[in-house]
Design an enzyme around this catalytic site. Structure first.
Site, PDB file in Angstrom:
ATOM      1  CB  CYS A 116     -73.328  49.775 -42.147  1.00 36.41           C
ATOM      2  SG  CYS A 116     -74.222  49.163 -43.571  1.00 36.41           S
ATOM      3  CG  HIS A 255     -69.549  50.966 -43.664  1.00 34.30           C
ATOM      4  ND1 HIS A 255     -69.564  49.620 -43.924  1.00 34.30           N
ATOM      5  CD2 HIS A 255     -70.752  51.457 -44.114  1.00 34.30           C
ATOM      6  CE1 HIS A 255     -70.713  49.297 -44.491  1.00 34.30           C
ATOM      7  NE2 HIS A 255     -71.448  50.393 -44.615  1.00 34.30           N
ATOM      8  CG  ASN A 285     -72.532  48.353 -47.643  1.00 34.78           C
ATOM      9  OD1 ASN A 285     -72.015  47.696 -46.730  1.00 34.78           O
ATOM     10  ND2 ASN A 285     -73.400  49.316 -47.420  1.00 34.78           N
TER      11      ASN A 285
HETATM   12  N1  ACO Z   1     -78.630  52.999 -62.122  1.00 35.45           N
HETATM   13  C1  ACO Z   1     -79.080  54.107 -62.756  1.00 35.45           C
HETATM   14  N2  ACO Z   1     -79.781  55.066 -62.133  1.00 35.45           N
HETATM   15  C2  ACO Z   1     -80.046  54.905 -60.832  1.00 35.45           C
HETATM   16  C3  ACO Z   1     -79.615  53.774 -60.118  1.00 35.45           C
HETATM   17  C4  ACO Z   1     -78.892  52.795 -60.822  1.00 35.45           C
HETATM   18  N3  ACO Z   1     -78.424  51.668 -60.247  1.00 35.45           N
HETATM   19  N4  ACO Z   1     -80.016  53.894 -58.847  1.00 35.45           N
HETATM   20  C5  ACO Z   1     -80.670  55.040 -58.737  1.00 35.45           C
HETATM   21  N5  ACO Z   1     -80.705  55.659 -59.953  1.00 35.45           N
HETATM   22  C6  ACO Z   1     -81.310  56.923 -60.299  1.00 35.45           C
HETATM   23  C7  ACO Z   1     -82.475  57.268 -59.415  1.00 35.45           C
HETATM   24  O1  ACO Z   1     -83.651  56.636 -59.884  1.00 35.45           O
HETATM   25  C8  ACO Z   1     -82.547  58.753 -59.576  1.00 35.45           C
HETATM   26  O2  ACO Z   1     -83.202  59.045 -60.794  1.00 35.45           O
HETATM   27  P1  ACO Z   1     -84.219  60.290 -60.891  1.00 35.45           P
HETATM   28  O3  ACO Z   1     -83.359  61.501 -60.597  1.00 35.45           O
HETATM   29  O4  ACO Z   1     -84.708  60.196 -62.295  1.00 35.45           O
HETATM   30  O5  ACO Z   1     -85.256  60.048 -59.846  1.00 35.45           O
HETATM   31  C9  ACO Z   1     -81.082  59.172 -59.725  1.00 35.45           C
HETATM   32  O6  ACO Z   1     -80.372  57.974 -60.080  1.00 35.45           O
HETATM   33  C10 ACO Z   1     -80.470  59.758 -58.467  1.00 35.45           C
HETATM   34  O7  ACO Z   1     -80.875  58.919 -57.362  1.00 35.45           O
HETATM   35  P2  ACO Z   1     -80.311  59.163 -55.934  1.00 35.45           P
HETATM   36  O8  ACO Z   1     -80.811  58.099 -54.986  1.00 35.45           O
HETATM   37  O9  ACO Z   1     -80.516  60.605 -55.557  1.00 35.45           O
HETATM   38  O10 ACO Z   1     -78.763  58.901 -56.231  1.00 35.45           O
HETATM   39  P3  ACO Z   1     -77.549  59.185 -55.316  1.00 35.45           P
HETATM   40  O11 ACO Z   1     -76.575  60.006 -56.032  1.00 35.45           O
HETATM   41  O12 ACO Z   1     -77.949  59.593 -53.936  1.00 35.45           O
HETATM   42  O13 ACO Z   1     -76.903  57.714 -55.194  1.00 35.45           O
HETATM   43  C11 ACO Z   1     -76.852  55.909 -53.626  1.00 35.45           C
HETATM   44  C12 ACO Z   1     -77.669  56.668 -54.685  1.00 35.45           C
HETATM   45  C13 ACO Z   1     -75.653  55.307 -54.310  1.00 35.45           C
HETATM   46  C14 ACO Z   1     -77.723  54.834 -53.018  1.00 35.45           C
HETATM   47  C15 ACO Z   1     -76.401  56.906 -52.538  1.00 35.45           C
HETATM   48  O14 ACO Z   1     -77.481  57.665 -52.129  1.00 35.45           O
HETATM   49  C16 ACO Z   1     -75.806  56.240 -51.330  1.00 35.45           C
HETATM   50  O15 ACO Z   1     -74.726  55.700 -51.388  1.00 35.45           O
HETATM   51  N6  ACO Z   1     -76.466  56.337 -50.164  1.00 35.45           N
HETATM   52  C17 ACO Z   1     -75.911  55.918 -48.895  1.00 35.45           C
HETATM   53  C18 ACO Z   1     -75.847  54.427 -48.745  1.00 35.45           C
HETATM   54  C19 ACO Z   1     -75.371  54.132 -47.334  1.00 35.45           C
HETATM   55  O16 ACO Z   1     -74.418  54.675 -46.831  1.00 35.45           O
HETATM   56  N7  ACO Z   1     -76.095  53.267 -46.640  1.00 35.45           N
HETATM   57  C20 ACO Z   1     -75.785  53.048 -45.234  1.00 35.45           C
HETATM   58  C21 ACO Z   1     -75.238  51.762 -45.010  1.00 35.45           C
HETATM   59  S1  ACO Z   1     -76.289  50.462 -45.549  1.00 35.45           S
HETATM   60  C22 ACO Z   1     -76.850  49.678 -44.107  1.00 35.45           C
HETATM   61  O17 ACO Z   1     -76.777  50.171 -43.034  1.00 35.45           O
HETATM   62  C23 ACO Z   1     -77.496  48.325 -44.303  1.00 35.45           C
END
Ligand code: ACO
Length: 330
Positions: A116, A255, A285
């Site tokens: 990214c 980003h 994204n």
């Molecule tokens: N719908 C419902 N529940 C979900 C979903 C969904 N779409 N996705 C995950 N959950 C659940 C998980 O299963 C988890 O459930 P559990 O607690 O029962 O295990 C709960 O939600 C919390 O999951 P987390 O992964 O801890 O959720 P978080 O608040 O961290 O959000 C997210 C997830 C949106 C992916 C976040 O972590 C994020 O944005 N991460 C960074 C992404 C990023 O910046 N990537 C870099 C760039 S990408 C690249 O370089 C290609």
């Protein structure tokens, strides 16, 4: 050539027509509109449909419009740097295929893969080609077809990504343009965000397909924490070392991975919400596409001399920030 700056003199985005809404995702995986919007800020994203289409097709359309609006002939372009994690093919470079499709007959080109942060890294590389005096007209493109590496049965990743991107024209300028850059990386972060198969370490096989190893693997919360801390750090650092107050910054151009990451970066810089370019709700994204897509959408609001801070974080881990003075009003 010591005092030349590299200035963006035109920008053009492209997003495919098909809109993948949160409501449609609710039918595909166990998720809700409410979870997606509150955890990410995303309402919809675009998907490139059609057989045999890749980032080069989106880029060629955008570049044609970019050249038309800047009144530059395709043969005047010296160099095309193409940032992508979803190249048309493993080789040759998508830059070469795109240059052919866009008629850039005098350009050489290559791809940059820094997840990214790729488009920021590519812009930084292009800046050096301009400042050295070696090249005068460079296109820096950032396009991804993320739908090609997203598992639409994995709710944790399929809600995040979309297809699209943008391209800028970079030219020498006596005053405005890129003023400062910070580019950093930490390769130990690869374990938290990668695509397991399809490279030379684990080439494609029936087994890798059956085990779904050709999709994005992401440990979301780990990546989230690293993104907040590193993006916030470099965005503030570039502000401080250029003695820029929040009042003097026209826009932060972050980003677009998660609205909560963007908000943390903004608060660390003490910027009000209206000074942040945000379109994650519409496009999700798009990886290398997010920053040029923002510049494209805000282009008509920008004026010569406006101070912009561009900032990104991605797989690698990679991250960086660029301080530039906008060079034109359209
Ligand atoms: N719908 C419902 N529940 C979900 C979903 C969904 N779409 N996705 C995950 N959950 C659940 C998980 O299963 C988890 O459930 P559990 O607690 O029962 O295990 C709960 O939600 C919390 O999951 P987390 O992964 O801890 O959720 P978080 O608040 O961290 O959000 C997210 C997830 C949106 C992916 C976040 O972590 C994020 O944005 N991460 C960074 C992404 C990023 O910046 N990537 C870099 C760039 S990408 C690249 O370089 C290609």
């Amino acid at each position: 050539m010591g005092n030349l700056k590299a200035a963006i003199t035109g920008v053009q985005g492209f997003v495919p027509e098909y809109v993948l809404t949160n409501a449609e995702l609710e039918q595909m995986v166990d998720t809700t509109e409410e979870w997606i919007v509150t955890r990410t800020g995303i309402k919809e994203r675009r998907i490139l449909k059609g057989e045999g289409k890749g980032p080069s097709d989106m880029a060629a359309l955008a570049i044609a419009k970019l050249l038309e609006k800047t009144q530059i002939q395709p043969e005047e372009i010296d160099l095309l740097i193409f940032a992508t994690v979803t190249p048309d093919m493993v080789f040759p470079a998508t830059a070469n295929v795109t240059a052919y499709k866009a008629g850039l007959i005098n350009a050489f080109g290559f791809d940059v893969n820094a997840a990214c942060s790729g488009w920021l890294y590519a812009l930084d590389a292009a800046k050096n080609y301009i400042e050295s005096g070696a090249h005068q007209k460079i296109i820096v493109a950032g396009f991804d077809k993320m739908s090609s590496i997203v598992d639409y049965e994995d709710r944790a990743t399929c809600v995040l990504f979309g297809d699209g991107g943008g391209a800028v024209l970079l030219e020498p300028h006596a005053e405005f343009g890129i003023q400062d850059t910070i580019m950093e990386s930490d390769g130990s972060g690869w374990v938290h965000l990668h695509q397991k198969a399809g490279g030379s370490v684990l080439p494609p096989s029936h087994e890798t397909v059956d085990q779904k190893l050709h999709y994005i693997y992401q440990e979301g919360s780990h990546v989230f924490k690293a993104a907040v801390s590193q993006m916030a750090k470099v965005s503030k650092e570039i502000m401080d070392r250029n003695r820029l107050s929040a009042d003097e910054i026209a826009y932060l151009v972050p980003h677009q991975a998660n609205l909560r990451i963007i908000d943390a970066v903004r608060r660390n810089m003490s910027l009000p919400e209206e000074k942040v370019m945000i379109n994650i709700h519409k496009f999700g994204n798009t990886t290398n596409g997010t920053i040029p897509l923002c510049l494209w959408e805000w282009e008509e609001k920008l004026n010569p001399g406006d101070n912009l801070i561009l900032s990104a974080f991605g797989g690698g881990f990679t991250w960086g920030a660029i301080y530039l003075k906008w060079a034109y009003h359209r």
